[in-house]
Design a protein around this motif. Structure first.
Motif, PDB file in Angstrom:
ATOM      1  N   ASN A  44       0.828  -1.200   0.000  1.00 45.82           N
ATOM      2  CA  ASN A  44       0.000   0.000   0.000  1.00 45.82           C
ATOM      3  C   ASN A  44       0.864   1.251   0.000  1.00 45.82           C
ATOM      4  O   ASN A  44       2.030   1.224   0.404  1.00 45.82           O
ATOM      5  CB  ASN A  44      -0.921  -0.001   1.231  1.00 45.82           C
ATOM      6  CG  ASN A  44      -2.102   0.925   1.069  1.00 45.82           C
ATOM      7  OD1 ASN A  44      -2.339   1.467  -0.004  1.00 45.82           O
ATOM      8  ND2 ASN A  44      -2.851   1.094   2.137  1.00 45.82           N
ATOM      9  N   ALA A  45       0.262   2.335  -0.455  1.00 44.09           N
ATOM     10  CA  ALA A  45       0.838   3.676  -0.366  1.00 44.09           C
ATOM     11  C   ALA A  45      -0.335   4.643  -0.291  1.00 44.09           C
ATOM     12  O   ALA A  45      -1.393   4.381  -0.845  1.00 44.09           O
ATOM     13  CB  ALA A  45       1.705   3.971  -1.576  1.00 44.09           C
ATOM     14  N   PHE A  46      -0.146   5.750   0.419  1.00 51.53           N
ATOM     15  CA  PHE A  46      -1.205   6.749   0.494  1.00 51.53           C
ATOM     16  C   PHE A  46      -0.600   8.095   0.833  1.00 51.53           C
ATOM     17  O   PHE A  46       0.571   8.198   1.211  1.00 51.53           O
ATOM     18  CB  PHE A  46      -2.295   6.354   1.499  1.00 51.53           C
ATOM     19  CG  PHE A  46      -1.812   6.138   2.909  1.00 51.53           C
ATOM     20  CD1 PHE A  46      -1.846   7.161   3.840  1.00 51.53           C
ATOM     21  CD2 PHE A  46      -1.339   4.898   3.306  1.00 51.53           C
ATOM     22  CE1 PHE A  46      -1.414   6.955   5.139  1.00 51.53           C
ATOM     23  CE2 PHE A  46      -0.908   4.683   4.600  1.00 51.53           C
ATOM     24  CZ  PHE A  46      -0.946   5.710   5.518  1.00 51.53           C
ATOM     25  N   ALA A  47      -1.410   9.132   0.648  1.00 50.68           N
ATOM     26  CA  ALA A  47      -0.957  10.500   0.876  1.00 50.68           C
ATOM     27  C   ALA A  47      -1.965  11.225   1.759  1.00 50.68           C
ATOM     28  O   ALA A  47      -3.162  10.941   1.712  1.00 50.68           O
ATOM     29  CB  ALA A  47      -0.819  11.233  -0.453  1.00 50.68           C
ATOM     30  N   LEU A  48      -1.459  12.154   2.541  1.00 49.99           N
ATOM     31  CA  LEU A  48      -2.299  13.002   3.375  1.00 49.99           C
ATOM     32  C   LEU A  48      -2.015  14.460   3.042  1.00 49.99           C
ATOM     33  O   LEU A  48      -0.936  14.785   2.517  1.00 49.99           O
ATOM     34  CB  LEU A  48      -2.016  12.744   4.857  1.00 49.99           C
ATOM     35  CG  LEU A  48      -2.360  11.343   5.366  1.00 49.99           C
ATOM     36  CD1 LEU A  48      -1.928  11.200   6.822  1.00 49.99           C
ATOM     37  CD2 LEU A  48      -3.840  11.058   5.208  1.00 49.99           C
ATOM     38  N   PRO A  49      -2.961  15.347   3.325  1.00 47.34           N
ATOM     39  CA  PRO A  49      -2.724  16.772   3.058  1.00 47.34           C
ATOM     40  C   PRO A  49      -1.446  17.252   3.734  1.00 47.34           C
ATOM     41  O   PRO A  49      -1.058  16.746   4.783  1.00 47.34           O
ATOM     42  CB  PRO A  49      -3.952  17.459   3.667  1.00 47.34           C
ATOM     43  CG  PRO A  49      -5.017  16.406   3.680  1.00 47.34           C
ATOM     44  CD  PRO A  49      -4.280  15.106   3.904  1.00 47.34           C
ATOM     45  N   GLY A  50      -0.803  18.190   3.124  1.00 43.59           N
ATOM     46  CA  GLY A  50       0.424  18.751   3.676  1.00 43.59           C
ATOM     47  C   GLY A  50       1.679  18.093   3.133  1.00 43.59           C
ATOM     48  O   GLY A  50       2.783  18.413   3.550  1.00 43.59           O
ATOM     49  N   GLY A  51       1.536  17.159   2.196  1.00 46.64           N
ATOM     50  CA  GLY A  51       2.702  16.537   1.584  1.00 46.64           C
ATOM     51  C   GLY A  51       3.232  15.323   2.310  1.00 46.64           C
ATOM     52  O   GLY A  51       4.387  14.942   2.138  1.00 46.64           O
ATOM     53  N   TYR A  52       2.413  14.679   3.118  1.00 43.00           N
ATOM     54  CA  TYR A  52       2.836  13.484   3.847  1.00 43.00           C
ATOM     55  C   TYR A  52       2.531  12.251   2.996  1.00 43.00           C
ATOM     56  O   TYR A  52       1.367  11.958   2.719  1.00 43.00           O
ATOM     57  CB  TYR A  52       2.135  13.401   5.200  1.00 43.00           C
ATOM     58  CG  TYR A  52       2.525  14.531   6.114  1.00 43.00           C
ATOM     59  CD1 TYR A  52       3.666  14.439   6.888  1.00 43.00           C
ATOM     60  CD2 TYR A  52       1.774  15.696   6.166  1.00 43.00           C
ATOM     61  CE1 TYR A  52       4.051  15.476   7.713  1.00 43.00           C
ATOM     62  CE2 TYR A  52       2.149  16.747   6.978  1.00 43.00           C
ATOM     63  CZ  TYR A  52       3.295  16.629   7.750  1.00 43.00           C
ATOM     64  OH  TYR A  52       3.671  17.667   8.560  1.00 43.00           O
ATOM     65  N   LEU A  53       3.579  11.561   2.558  1.00 37.01           N
ATOM     66  CA  LEU A  53       3.443  10.370   1.737  1.00 37.01           C
ATOM     67  C   LEU A  53       3.873   9.158   2.553  1.00 37.01           C
ATOM     68  O   LEU A  53       4.880   9.207   3.255  1.00 37.01           O
ATOM     69  CB  LEU A  53       4.313  10.463   0.485  1.00 37.01           C
ATOM     70  CG  LEU A  53       4.186  11.733  -0.364  1.00 37.01           C
ATOM     71  CD1 LEU A  53       5.106  11.647  -1.571  1.00 37.01           C
ATOM     72  CD2 LEU A  53       2.757  11.989  -0.773  1.00 37.01           C
ATOM     73  N   TYR A  54       3.116   8.075   2.451  1.00 32.96           N
ATOM     74  CA  TYR A  54       3.398   6.856   3.195  1.00 32.96           C
ATOM     75  C   TYR A  54       3.483   5.678   2.233  1.00 32.96           C
ATOM     76  O   TYR A  54       2.629   5.524   1.361  1.00 32.96           O
ATOM     77  CB  TYR A  54       2.298   6.593   4.234  1.00 32.96           C
ATOM     78  CG  TYR A  54       2.226   7.678   5.277  1.00 32.96           C
ATOM     79  CD1 TYR A  54       2.949   7.557   6.455  1.00 32.96           C
ATOM     80  CD2 TYR A  54       1.472   8.828   5.071  1.00 32.96           C
ATOM     81  CE1 TYR A  54       2.908   8.557   7.420  1.00 32.96           C
ATOM     82  CE2 TYR A  54       1.425   9.835   6.028  1.00 32.96           C
ATOM     83  CZ  TYR A  54       2.144   9.687   7.191  1.00 32.96           C
ATOM     84  OH  TYR A  54       2.110  10.688   8.140  1.00 32.96           O
ATOM     85  N   VAL A  55       4.517   4.877   2.408  1.00 23.98           N
ATOM     86  CA  VAL A  55       4.734   3.683   1.598  1.00 23.98           C
ATOM     87  C   VAL A  55       5.043   2.543   2.569  1.00 23.98           C
ATOM     88  O   VAL A  55       5.790   2.724   3.529  1.00 23.98           O
ATOM     89  CB  VAL A  55       5.928   3.882   0.631  1.00 23.98           C
ATOM     90  CG1 VAL A  55       6.173   2.648  -0.203  1.00 23.98           C
ATOM     91  CG2 VAL A  55       5.709   5.088  -0.252  1.00 23.98           C
ATOM     92  N   THR A  56       4.472   1.373   2.312  1.00 22.62           N
ATOM     93  CA  THR A  56       4.728   0.234   3.195  1.00 22.62           C
ATOM     94  C   THR A  56       5.950  -0.562   2.721  1.00 22.62           C
ATOM     95  O   THR A  56       6.317  -0.517   1.542  1.00 22.62           O
ATOM     96  CB  THR A  56       3.517  -0.710   3.243  1.00 22.62           C
ATOM     97  OG1 THR A  56       3.295  -1.239   1.934  1.00 22.62           O
ATOM     98  CG2 THR A  56       2.270   0.003   3.761  1.00 22.62           C
ATOM     99  N   ARG A  57       6.540  -1.300   3.652  1.00 20.34           N
ATOM    100  CA  ARG A  57       7.652  -2.194   3.301  1.00 20.34           C
ATOM    101  C   ARG A  57       7.209  -3.229   2.282  1.00 20.34           C
ATOM    102  O   ARG A  57       7.972  -3.633   1.420  1.00 20.34           O
ATOM    103  CB  ARG A  57       8.192  -2.903   4.549  1.00 20.34           C
ATOM    104  CG  ARG A  57       9.106  -2.073   5.401  1.00 20.34           C
ATOM    105  CD  ARG A  57       9.754  -2.884   6.518  1.00 20.34           C
ATOM    106  NE  ARG A  57       8.838  -3.748   7.244  1.00 20.34           N
ATOM    107  CZ  ARG A  57       8.787  -5.082   7.147  1.00 20.34           C
ATOM    108  NH1 ARG A  57       9.625  -5.729   6.380  1.00 20.34           N
ATOM    109  NH2 ARG A  57       7.913  -5.775   7.851  1.00 20.34           N
ATOM    110  N   GLY A  58       5.954  -3.675   2.369  1.00 24.68           N
ATOM    111  CA  GLY A  58       5.437  -4.640   1.412  1.00 24.68           C
ATOM    112  C   GLY A  58       5.465  -4.118  -0.008  1.00 24.68           C
ATOM    113  O   GLY A  58       5.817  -4.843  -0.943  1.00 24.68           O
ATOM    114  N   LEU A  59       5.117  -2.845  -0.190  1.00 25.10           N
ATOM    115  CA  LEU A  59       5.177  -2.251  -1.525  1.00 25.10           C
ATOM    116  C   LEU A  59       6.622  -2.119  -1.985  1.00 25.10           C
ATOM    117  O   LEU A  59       6.938  -2.395  -3.147  1.00 25.10           O
ATOM    118  CB  LEU A  59       4.484  -0.893  -1.546  1.00 25.10           C
ATOM    119  CG  LEU A  59       4.293  -0.327  -2.944  1.00 25.10           C
ATOM    120  CD1 LEU A  59       2.936   0.328  -3.060  1.00 25.10           C
ATOM    121  CD2 LEU A  59       5.392   0.649  -3.287  1.00 25.10           C
ATOM    122  N   LEU A  60       7.508  -1.719  -1.083  1.00 25.86           N
ATOM    123  CA  LEU A  60       8.926  -1.596  -1.444  1.00 25.86           C
ATOM    124  C   LEU A  60       9.496  -2.937  -1.900  1.00 25.86           C
ATOM    125  O   LEU A  60      10.266  -3.003  -2.856  1.00 25.86           O
ATOM    126  CB  LEU A  60       9.740  -1.060  -0.267  1.00 25.86           C
ATOM    127  CG  LEU A  60       9.468   0.379   0.144  1.00 25.86           C
ATOM    128  CD1 LEU A  60      10.281   0.726   1.388  1.00 25.86           C
ATOM    129  CD2 LEU A  60       9.759   1.344  -0.978  1.00 25.86           C
TER     130      LEU A  60
END
Length: 95
Positions: A44-60
């Motif tokens: 998974n990956a997702f974004a939040l307002p303010g430029g916060y991006l999240y990526v999981t180890r599983g996606l990597l």
């Protein structure tokens, strides 16, 4: 779920400051981004307002090379630029 913050090395950015590279890649050069790698096997990956991006180890682990990761990050940056999370959060507050 524990989260740990990792930054992409200068080598991945051609030796330039990371903020400059990510901001120049965005449609909004004034927007800064913070990328967090979540310690989760989920893909998974997702974004939040303010430029916060999240990526999981599983996606990597699933990405075959850095260009695939760059595509995911560009997609998430587009969500920030388009303010996609704002209507969703407003809908959640009114529910």
């Amino acid at each position: 779920m524990a989260a740990s913050t990792r930054t992409l090395g200068a080598g991945a950015c051609g030796g330039k400051r990371r903020r400059d590279v990510w901001s120049r890649a965005s449609e909004d050069p004034a927007q800064s981004y913070k990328i967090t790698i979540l310690n989760s096997p989920a893909i998974n990956a997702f974004a939040l307002p303010g430029g916060y991006l999240y990526v999981t180890r599983g996606l990597l682990a699933l990405a075959n090379d850095t260009s695939e990761l760059a595509a995911v990050l560009a997609h998430e940056m587009a969500h920030v630029t388009s303010n996609h999370a704002i209507p969703a959060s407003a809908a959640g507050r009114s529910a």
